[in-house]
Design a protein around this motif. Structure first.
Motif, mmCIF file in Angstrom:
data_model
loop_
_atom_site.group_PDB
_atom_site.id
_atom_site.type_symbol
_atom_site.label_atom_id
_atom_site.label_comp_id
_atom_site.label_asym_id
_atom_site.label_seq_id
_atom_site.Cartn_x
_atom_site.Cartn_y
_atom_site.Cartn_z
ATOM 1 N N LEU A 214 40.314 41.799 41.137
ATOM 2 C CA LEU A 214 39.360 42.895 41.348
ATOM 3 C C LEU A 214 38.824 43.440 40.034
ATOM 4 O O LEU A 214 37.636 43.788 39.919
ATOM 5 C CB LEU A 214 40.030 44.018 42.155
ATOM 6 N N LYS A 215 39.663 43.507 39.003
ATOM 7 C CA LYS A 215 39.238 43.996 37.688
ATOM 8 C C LYS A 215 38.187 43.082 37.088
ATOM 9 O O LYS A 215 37.164 43.532 36.550
ATOM 10 C CB LYS A 215 40.468 44.071 36.775
ATOM 11 N N ARG A 218 34.833 43.555 38.821
ATOM 12 C CA ARG A 218 34.123 44.763 38.377
ATOM 13 C C ARG A 218 33.465 44.554 37.016
ATOM 14 O O ARG A 218 32.368 45.035 36.750
ATOM 15 C CB ARG A 218 35.096 45.943 38.321
ATOM 16 N N GLN A 219 34.142 43.797 36.136
ATOM 17 C CA GLN A 219 33.596 43.548 34.807
ATOM 18 C C GLN A 219 32.398 42.611 34.855
ATOM 19 O O GLN A 219 31.500 42.701 34.006
ATOM 20 C CB GLN A 219 34.692 42.944 33.904
ATOM 21 N N PRO A 221 30.015 41.714 37.812
ATOM 22 C CA PRO A 221 29.613 41.759 39.225
ATOM 23 C C PRO A 221 28.625 40.677 39.613
ATOM 24 O O PRO A 221 28.443 40.380 40.788
ATOM 25 C CB PRO A 221 28.990 43.154 39.362
#
Length: 510
Positions: A214-215, A218-219, A221
């Motif tokens: 998930l990290k 987010r970085q 997209p």
């Protein structure tokens, strides 16, 4: 060099140490003045065994406790869980001086209950499965009905009925096994068990992987979800089980608490090492016999010890194609910190190492020296095989299925039992069902098979008479007056030793 034997005939109606019968034992025996290792190899392959110079063969269909010759195929041997525990226990003791609590074993080579029942668990589970499913269905039905009454919800009633019907369908299968895997969820009592209304707990490793994915999303997209899928881990290769030698000879630290050394000493009054250790070895024997077998001191004298364990009819041989130590009778002495704590008496023969006896210091019984010495002897057999390829078996003496204390030998697998009628080797797994039904049985399942080595021509049997060697046929002609039962005894001897041995060995006649 030839074997010289004096046949003593049948001995029946005497005390049996296995079942404690006063007069149930029966065997035939002979006194061996000398014997070649090949002759003894052939004799034990016909059910004979030595005790000192006396060589005997149980009368299998008469004796109260039939004794089947057993051998372990040492090259294919894999230690069981209990064997591994004994080896680890010894290494821990040598390395750190650790003594495992509750590990004392009175019976030599006695397997743990875990190993004894491991082979039967699959059958037990299969037989009990149908009974367990029925009990499970009844308990679940009662549990769900109680929940329905308590909560009074219609949806729960429907679920309860649906579940009970599914259980009825399972019972109607009648096979004792479900046709597919069934997930059964019981409603736990308040405060006990998992809450089935919540998702199951996840492993911390999986949660960390999910957070990292998930990290990264987010970085970046712009990238699709597929770009952040965790790479597939390569499938691990199945681990190779550690060999007997790896388990037994594990590395010890330089500052190990104890030092164990195993010395191979020939059974000979001329050998300096045998002579120098004889007094200590005898003291250990007396201590063992009195503590373990409860023998009175008068039965543990020097004469009994020497005749039983320090005298052998086997003539030492050291042929070019044999092992470095040669063939014959030996003591394997276990020296711990400069003191003998165990002695394994063995015969090294052309095709096998034959175990004769073991005696040890009862103060060290916490090390399970019966099991440990057997494993050392199997490893030693494998070592000798590298020097003499034809030598590959470890003979453990007699297997007595009717005596619980003697069944431990069957746990050294793979192993074979000798058929008492055809003298062929049969895997022990094939023999056990028959032995469960009858103490004595013909192990060879081929009804057409016969004893290929049987005596076919007794007149060719070799006799030693007045320092002359002559065939039995000639000896009979020279004897004008024969003793009663003379010929019957000779024919019995010939049938028991077989044609090959009867032609090589010299039967002493006075």
């Amino acid at each position: 060099m030839a074997s010289v034997v004096e046949y003593k005939g049948l001995k029946a109606g005497y005390h049996c140490g296995y079942c404690d019968s006063a007069a149930g034992k029966a065997s035939c025996g002979m006194w061996a003045h000398s014997m070649t290792v090949q002759d003894y190899q052939d004799l034990i392959d016909r059910g004979w065994r030595r005790s000192g110079r006396y060589v005997y063969k149980p009368v299998m269909n008469q004796t109260c406790c039939p004794q089947y010759t057993i051998r372990c195929r040492s090259l294919q041997f894999q230690p069981s869980k209990s064997h591994k525990k004994v080896l680890k226990k010894m290494l821990k003791f040598l390395a750190k001086g650790e003594i495992s609590k509750g590990s004392c074993e009175d019976e030599p080579m006695e397997p743990s209950m875990e190993d004894a029942v491991a082979g039967d668990m699959a059958l037990i589970n299969k037989l009990d499965l149908q009974c367990d499913l029925e009990k499970l269905g009844d308990s679940l039905t009662e549990s769900l009905e109680r929940e329905v009454k308590k909560k009074g919800k219609g949806t729960k009633k429907e679920e309860s009925k649906e579940f009970i019907q599914s259980q009825d369908r399972n019972e109607e299968l009648g096979s004792g096994e479900p046709s597919h895997a069934v997930d059964v969820h019981t409603v736990p009592k308040p405060g006990k068990g998992a809450d089935l209304s919540k998702p199951p707990c996840r492993k911390a490793k999986e949660i960390r992987k999910e957070r990292k994915r998930l990290k990264l999303m987010r970085q970046n997209p712009a990238a699709g979800p597929e770009a952040f899928q965790a790479p597939q881990e390569p499938q691990a290769k199945p681990s190779r089980p550690r060999s007997l030698e790896e388990l037994m000879f594990g590395s010890l630290p330089e500052d190990a608490s104890h030092k164990l050394e195993v010395r191979l000493v020939p059974v000979s009054s001329e050998d300096p090492e045998f002579k120098s250790s004889l007094s200590q070895s005898f003291s250990l024997y007396v201590k063992y016999q009195m503590a373990v077998h409860r023998d009175p001191p008068e039965e543990c004298g020097k004469t009994e010890f020497t005749g039983f364990l320090c005298t052998s009819p086997l003539e030492p041989e050291n042929p070019p194609n044999g092992p470095d130590c040669g063939y014959g009778s030996f003591h394997q002495q276990y020296w711990l910190d400069g003191k003998i704590i165990a002695v394994g008496v063995i015969d090294i023969l052309p095709y096998c190492v034959s175990s004769v006896y073991l005696y040890y210091d009862p103060d060290y019984s916490f090390l399970s020296l019966g099991v440990y010495s057997a494993l050392r002897e199997i490893a030693f057999t494998r070592q000798l095989h590298e020097q003499a390829p034809q030598l590959s078996y470890y003979y453990m003496g007699f297997y007595i299925h009717s005596c619980p204390k003697m069944k431990y030998k069957g746990h050294y697998r793979p192993s074979d039992l000798l058929c008492p009628e055809t003298y062929v080797w049969v895997p022990i797994e094939q023999c056990l069902p028959s032995l469960d039904n009858s103490k004595y049985c013909r192990l060879n399942q081929d009804p057409e098979a016969a004893d290929e080595g049987r005596s076919r021509d007794p007149d060719r049997l070799q006799v030693l008479y007045k320092k002359a060697i002559l065939p039995y046929g000639v000896f009979k002609q020279q004897q004008q007056q024969r003793e009663p039962g003379e010929e019957a005894a000779v024919l019995q001897y010939a049938s028991l030793v077989g044609q090959a041995c009867s032609e090589r060995m010299l039967l002493f006649r006075s």
